[in-house]
Design an enzyme around this catalytic site. Sequence first.
Site, PDB file in Angstrom:
ATOM      1  N   LYS A  54      -5.130   1.561  -7.353  1.00  0.00           N
ATOM      2  CA  LYS A  54      -3.770   2.066  -7.572  1.00  0.00           C
ATOM      3  C   LYS A  54      -2.755   0.964  -7.258  1.00  0.00           C
ATOM      4  CE  LYS A  54      -4.998   6.876  -6.704  1.00  0.00           C
ATOM      5  NZ  LYS A  54      -5.129   7.995  -5.771  1.00  0.00           N
ATOM      6  N   GLN A  98      -3.315   9.519   0.114  1.00  0.00           N
ATOM      7  CA  GLN A  98      -4.637   9.721  -0.465  1.00  0.00           C
ATOM      8  C   GLN A  98      -5.353  10.861   0.272  1.00  0.00           C
ATOM      9  OE1 GLN A  98      -5.804   8.217  -3.192  1.00  0.00           O
ATOM     10  NE2 GLN A  98      -7.875   9.050  -3.117  1.00  0.00           N
ATOM     11  N   ASP A 121       2.290  13.018  -6.781  1.00  0.00           N
ATOM     12  CA  ASP A 121       1.115  13.874  -7.031  1.00  0.00           C
ATOM     13  C   ASP A 121       1.525  15.285  -7.453  1.00  0.00           C
ATOM     14  OD1 ASP A 121      -1.376  12.574  -6.470  1.00  0.00           O
ATOM     15  OD2 ASP A 121      -0.784  12.452  -4.369  1.00  0.00           O
TER      16      ASP A 121
HETATM   17  N1  GUN Z   1      -7.798  12.160  -3.844  1.00  0.00           N
HETATM   18  C1  GUN Z   1      -8.500  12.279  -4.989  1.00  0.00           C
HETATM   19  N2  GUN Z   1      -7.666  12.338  -6.060  1.00  0.00           N
HETATM   20  C2  GUN Z   1      -6.424  12.264  -5.566  1.00  0.00           C
HETATM   21  C3  GUN Z   1      -5.135  12.282  -6.165  1.00  0.00           C
HETATM   22  O1  GUN Z   1      -4.965  12.387  -7.391  1.00  0.00           O
HETATM   23  N3  GUN Z   1      -4.071  12.187  -5.306  1.00  0.00           N
HETATM   24  C4  GUN Z   1      -4.230  12.098  -3.959  1.00  0.00           C
HETATM   25  N4  GUN Z   1      -3.128  12.029  -3.210  1.00  0.00           N
HETATM   26  N5  GUN Z   1      -5.408  12.081  -3.368  1.00  0.00           N
HETATM   27  C5  GUN Z   1      -6.497  12.158  -4.163  1.00  0.00           C
END
Ligand code: GUN
Length: 300
Positions: A54, A98, A121
């Site tokens: 990311k 995350q 998100d």
């Molecule tokens: N953990 C797995 N996928 C995601 C996501 O799309 N966003 C976040 N914040 N954590 C994750």
Amino acid sequence: MSTNIIDGKAYAANLRERISEHVKNLKNQHNITPGLAVIIVGHDPASQVYVRNKAKQTLEVGMNSFKYDLPENVSETELLTLINKLNTRPDVHGILVQMPVPDHINATNIINALNPNKDVDMFHPINAGKLMVGQVGPVSCTPLGCLMMLRDVHGSLEGKEAVVIGRSNLVGKPMAQLLLRENCTVTMAHSRTIDLPAVVRRADIVIAAVGRAKMVKGDWIKKGATVIDVGINRIDAPEKGEGKTRLVGDVDFEEAVKIAGAITPVPGGVGPMTIACLLANTVTTACLINGISPPKDLVA
Ligand code: GUN
């Protein structure tokens, strides 16, 4: 007719190119560089890989990346203090924590502490509610990526029977809302659904987001249906050598590919689009925070 294997990597590369252009325009026209803060707690190897990707891709499209690598034993208070700082920092337009966070941290408290305008998100209840009532804005990254690919495969989704397997806040629930907005007839199936294979056989569009390796079998799929596999499961792969593993989805790809009209592979399907959509959402929040209309091709 041969099955269309949906190339998520190619879709994501195309989306990132468009994002780079939008980032350039924001800089040139408004002197704004979108900034994404990503927080990771602990050392889960899979999460570390996601977060590294990311951050890397954020920089590659010309945005600012702020990465916070916190130790496993960081307190909830310390994490909340960091979030509060980022909430008000003018150079941060998106914040992602995350998931999952360690057990001693209450994920709901973390989500509720996010500035909803920076919640890329779309986890915050305000953002989940906006999606529910159809207000325009960013939507969760994985469902947004799935929708972009579905629109490309089908054009209009109106009237399609869609079955979403899995009811998580991260994928299942927002995905169902988005499909409803597209005028699909939506069924949300889950672990307590009776005769799941029969329910899935009705679907023109199957979204598998349960987190169980190869659970959806080929004979669950209606001929010609579009199958979007959100699962990423690591399984043993003795055929590759002792102790080796490989990634598979929630769908038994080898079986389903013979029946489906279009299908996403794992890896290389939904995963790359999720990260690209995170970048898209950061551009969108940067625009909205600054009173600028977000680029139309980045929103659902
Ligand atoms: N953990 C797995 N996928 C995601 C996501 O799309 N966003 C976040 N914040 N954590 C994750």
